[in-house]
Design an enzyme around this catalytic site. Structure first.
Site, PDB file in Angstrom:
ATOM      1  CB  CYS A  38      11.695  12.736 -51.299  1.00  0.00           C
ATOM      2  SG  CYS A  38      11.103  11.716 -52.637  1.00  0.00           S
ATOM      3  NE  ARG A  77      10.281  16.257 -46.794  1.00  0.00           N
ATOM      4  CZ  ARG A  77       9.732  17.440 -47.024  1.00  0.00           C
ATOM      5  NH1 ARG A  77       9.152  18.087 -46.053  1.00  0.00           N
ATOM      6  NH2 ARG A  77       9.773  17.981 -48.217  1.00  0.00           N
ATOM      7  CD1 TRP A  89       4.773   9.407 -51.299  1.00  0.00           C
ATOM      8  CD2 TRP A  89       5.010  10.597 -53.170  1.00  0.00           C
ATOM      9  NE1 TRP A  89       3.542   9.496 -51.913  1.00  0.00           N
ATOM     10  CE2 TRP A  89       3.661  10.218 -53.057  1.00  0.00           C
ATOM     11  CE3 TRP A  89       5.399  11.344 -54.285  1.00  0.00           C
ATOM     12  CZ2 TRP A  89       2.687  10.566 -54.001  1.00  0.00           C
ATOM     13  CZ3 TRP A  89       4.445  11.700 -55.225  1.00  0.00           C
ATOM     14  CH2 TRP A  89       3.100  11.314 -55.082  1.00  0.00           C
ATOM     15  CG  ASN A 108      11.937  16.740 -51.710  1.00  0.00           C
ATOM     16  OD1 ASN A 108      11.766  17.622 -50.898  1.00  0.00           O
ATOM     17  ND2 ASN A 108      10.942  16.224 -52.385  1.00  0.00           N
ATOM     18  N   GLY A 109      12.107  16.112 -55.267  1.00  0.00           N
ATOM     19  CA  GLY A 109      11.583  16.989 -56.323  1.00  0.00           C
ATOM     20  C   GLY A 109      11.453  16.227 -57.625  1.00  0.00           C
ATOM     21  CD  GLU A 137     -10.425  17.078 -42.511  1.00  0.00           C
ATOM     22  OE1 GLU A 137     -10.300  17.311 -43.728  1.00  0.00           O
ATOM     23  OE2 GLU A 137      -9.476  16.681 -41.805  1.00  0.00           O
ATOM     24  CE  LYS A 150      -8.036  13.685 -42.081  1.00  0.00           C
ATOM     25  NZ  LYS A 150      -7.359  14.966 -42.238  1.00  0.00           N
ATOM     26  CD  GLU A 181      -6.010  11.711 -44.910  1.00  0.00           C
ATOM     27  OE1 GLU A 181      -5.031  11.929 -45.632  1.00  0.00           O
ATOM     28  OE2 GLU A 181      -6.547  12.595 -44.217  1.00  0.00           O
ATOM     29  CG  HIS A 230     -30.249  17.169 -55.754  1.00  0.00           C
ATOM     30  ND1 HIS A 230     -31.369  17.523 -56.472  1.00  0.00           N
ATOM     31  CD2 HIS A 230     -30.309  17.855 -54.578  1.00  0.00           C
ATOM     32  CE1 HIS A 230     -32.064  18.417 -55.773  1.00  0.00           C
ATOM     33  NE2 HIS A 230     -31.458  18.624 -54.623  1.00  0.00           N
ATOM     34  CE  LYS A 239       1.528  16.394 -41.204  1.00  0.00           C
ATOM     35  NZ  LYS A 239       0.096  16.132 -41.318  1.00  0.00           N
TER      36      LYS A 239
HETATM   37  C1  F6R Z   1      -5.114  15.189 -45.260  1.00  0.00           C
HETATM   38  C2  F6R Z   1      -3.943  16.017 -45.393  1.00  0.00           C
HETATM   39  C3  F6R Z   1      -3.706  16.699 -46.687  1.00  0.00           C
HETATM   40  C4  F6R Z   1      -3.104  18.095 -46.443  1.00  0.00           C
HETATM   41  C5  F6R Z   1      -2.729  18.745 -47.779  1.00  0.00           C
HETATM   42  C6  F6R Z   1      -2.207  20.160 -47.582  1.00  0.00           C
HETATM   43  O1  F6R Z   1      -5.237  14.684 -43.985  1.00  0.00           O
HETATM   44  O2  F6R Z   1      -3.175  16.137 -44.483  1.00  0.00           O
HETATM   45  O3  F6R Z   1      -4.855  16.765 -47.452  1.00  0.00           O
HETATM   46  O4  F6R Z   1      -4.038  18.872 -45.762  1.00  0.00           O
HETATM   47  O5  F6R Z   1      -1.754  17.974 -48.412  1.00  0.00           O
HETATM   48  O6  F6R Z   1      -1.081  20.176 -46.751  1.00  0.00           O
HETATM   49  P1  F6R Z   1      -0.565  21.505 -46.095  1.00  0.00           P
HETATM   50  O7  F6R Z   1      -1.598  21.968 -45.135  1.00  0.00           O
HETATM   51  O8  F6R Z   1       0.717  21.135 -45.433  1.00  0.00           O
HETATM   52  O9  F6R Z   1      -0.375  22.482 -47.213  1.00  0.00           O
END
Ligand code: F6R
Length: 616
Positions: A2, A27, A74, A100-101, A489, A493, A496, A512, A611
């Site tokens: 948010c 966000r 969000w 936000n929260g 990773e 990637k 997501e 395994h 994010k």
């Molecule tokens: C995936 C991604 C998330 C962040 C995670 C931690 O592409 O971006 O998995 O890596 O939410 O975020 P930060 O690094 O901001 O603490």
């Protein structure tokens, strides 16, 4: 998650708020809304679509006012509906609030307020808070001083359990905004005859570079000309005004279609910036200004714990391989969300490293606070300057990767790995790593930006390979040693941004269990190291081919890789083993991006994600 923004000042308020929301949309993008005040009345518009849809509605309605608040959501409490979209009004119509929260005790407060006759239109915890403010406002004598609005917010927040970053306005206190934070970021931009409150500097930097970072339990009362900062407990605070060095241009898309693509291509520069000014004059080690730990103190460290979430956690896994190999210090890696509640026994000489791009991830912040509470030295590797984790850690290293807007982390990841490699070098050189090994390491690091660029120069060929697999619904990513985290990773990637199911495994672990998935429909991406496990990985590829699996291999130039064994081969430059995780990441990012874009996915704002995860 948010984003909130509030503005009072000389510029047209709706323009400022909508522009702020555009910059905070990463966000959360489930819904968006705005309340502005005109002739003493709230004018509110909400949309269950993206900020752009709200912007069109605002323009169509010619919404205008003198000041206001806005929100991009969000969803936590209640689905994506107009009723649940913020800002929320109190049932007496006097207050409007963006939040936000998560208010954890909202049901208890709601029950109390229902008994007092307050009514609710939404399922949100936020509407409970705004009504609690209205309740405390009514409880104060009408003749109360001019602080009645501020006091009612302050009193309400004392009853709240959970997290909040809020901006509130009141019809009986025109031209004022009250904002407060606990656990969710909040920043005040201080301009000339204007103030802007936002969850992130990104929404502020267009107006001013002077900011005040609110700490937890702080509340600010703002008008166009003035502001006053205090704690929820009523102690006045001297505000410290910081100057942010935040370039709007860096956050522009330019010629790229998506931020994810732009940020993948930003990597040579981001990696260069992570290294800038950080090598010793003799070129045999790295140096960091902000560690606040002497070499003697670092020498005392006999264990390191890394904590992070998601992609940053993968960077921690690479750090584990690098620090154990080059500095010979035992390393453990924990999910921050697990560490903070696990009460793990830690030796007193354990140094705790916290990794976070945003510096605001609530679980990571929780882990940092838990480690500090137990008396451990904490260091943070953070991208966002001035973020909460950066401010609360005992010392740290900024990544200087520039703003990362795409929800899927790309350049922040490789830059975290670069900083981790530099830290392995630093710790190694104050232990057993020789001068010449140090010099070779530094030389290898310096070559990385150009090597990454050479992989980016193959992007069209990598895209063509990726598009052969665009219809797959399952993928495996396999790698050994320091390429195992890159397998994780690569899988993260891809899933997501493209919603394809993908898993990452150490290549040998495949036998395994995951080998049961192998079929022509489930391609495998093999990350092939140059050294040690090279032959073993080739054997693992043979095992997949024997079961009719399709294989894309990412291997180094200059070797004798059996090209005919695999369906597709991507070559990356020969390099020092410490930097191969960075180079191997670039093709998996490019593949994920190409597949997601070809499948028509919303690459920069994947479904359900946001994010900067500021809820637990
Ligand atoms: C995936 C991604 C998330 C962040 C995670 C931690 O592409 O971006 O998995 O890596 O939410 O975020 P930060 O690094 O901001 O603490």
């Amino acid at each position: 998650m948010c984003g909130i923004v509030g503005y009072v000042g000389k510029h047209p308020v709706t323009r400022v708020l909508i522009e702020g929301l555009r910059r905070l949309e990463y966000r959360g993008y489930d819904s968006a809304g705005v309340t502005v005040v005109k002739d003493g009345q709230f004018q509110t518009l909400k949309s269950t679509e993206r900020v752009e849809a709200l912007a069109k509605d605002v323009a169509k309605a010619k919404l205008q006012g003198t000041y206001g608040i806005a929100h991009t959501r969000w969803a936590t409490h209640g689905g994506v509906t107009l009723a649940n979209a913020h800002p929320h009004h109190s049932s007496d119509g006097l207050f409007s609030l963006a939040h936000n929260g998560v208010i954890e005790n909202y049901l208890k407060i709601k029950k109390f307020l229902l008994e007092k006759g307050y009514t609710f239109q939404s399922e949100t915890d936020t509407e409970v808070l705004v009504n609690l403010i209205a309740y405390h406002y009514q409880k104060q004598p009408v003749a109360a001083d001019k602080n009645r609005f501020l006091e009612s917010v302050r009193r309400s927040l004392r009853h709240v359990e959970g997290t909040y970053g809020i901006a509130v306005i009141c019809k009986e206190h025109l031209g004022e905004i009250v904002a407060a934070r606990r656990g969710s970021p909040l920043i005040l931009g201080v301009g000339d005859g204007e103030h802007i409150i936002a969850s992130d500097v990104a929404a502020i930097a267009l107006h001013t570079q002077s900011v005040v970072y609110l700490n937890d339990e702080e509340i600010v009362h703002v008008t166009d000309k003035d502001f006053s900062l205090s704690t929820i407990d009523e102690d006045d605070i001297e505000a410290v005004i910081h100057t942010v060095d935040w370039s709007i241009e860096e956050a522009e898309l330019g010629a790229f279609k998506h931020y994810m693509e732009k940020e993948i291509f930003d990597q040579p520069v981001a990696l260069e910036n992570a290294m800038r000014g950080r090598f010793s004059d003799d070129g045999s080690t790295s140096k960091f200004g902000g560690l606040n730990l002497s070499p003697q103190e670092l020498r005392q460290v006999d264990r390191i714990l890394f904590c992070a979430c998601g992609t940053a956690w993968h960077a921690c896994l690479v750090a584990e391989y690098l620090i154990e190999r080059y500095a010979r210090i035992p390393v453990e890696v924990e999910y921050a969300s697990e560490f903070r509640y696990r009460n793990a026994p830690l030796d007193k000489n354990t140094l705790v490293f916290i990794l976070s791009q945003s510096g605001e991830t609530i679980d990571t912040l929780g882990a940092l606070r838990e480690a500090k509470r137990k008396g451990h030295k904490t260091l943070a590797i953070v991208n966002v300057v001035g973020s909460t984790i950066a401010r609360e850690a005992d010392g740290g290293i900024y990544q200087h990767a520039g703003p990362e807007i795409g929800v899927a982390s790309t350049k922040a990841f490789t830059s975290q790995v670069m900083v981790a490699a530099m830290m392995a070098l630093h710790l190694g050189r104050i232990r057993d790593m020789s001068y010449s090994e140090g010099q070779a390491f530094v030389e290898a690091l310096k070559q990385v930006p150009a090597q990454v660029q050479s992989i980016l120069d193959q992007s069209e060929a990598i895209k063509a390979i990726a598009l052969k697999y665009v219809d797959a619904e399952d993928f495996l990513f396999l790698g050994r040693q320091n390429l195992f985290p890159i397998a994780l990773e690569g899988a993260l990637k891809l899933k997501e941004v493209s919603y394809i199911h993908a898993e990452g495994y150490p290549a040998a672990e495949m036998k395994h269990g995951p080998i049961a998935l192998i079929s022509p429909e489930c391609p495998s991406v093999f990350l092939v190291a140059q050294e040690d496990t090279y032959q073993k990985t080739i054997s693992n590829i043979q095992e997949v081919k024997a079961r009719k699996g399709r294989v894309i291999a990412i291997a180094h130039e200059g070797g004798d890789f059996p090209k005919d064994l695999v369906d597709d081969l991507i070559l990356i430059p020969e390099c020092h083993p410490a930097v191969q995780p960075i180079l191997a990441t670039i093709p998996v990012q490019l593949m994920a991006y190409a597949i997601a874009a070809a499948r028509g996915c919303d690459v920069d704002k994947p479904r359900n994600l946001a994010k900067s995860v500021t809820v637990e």
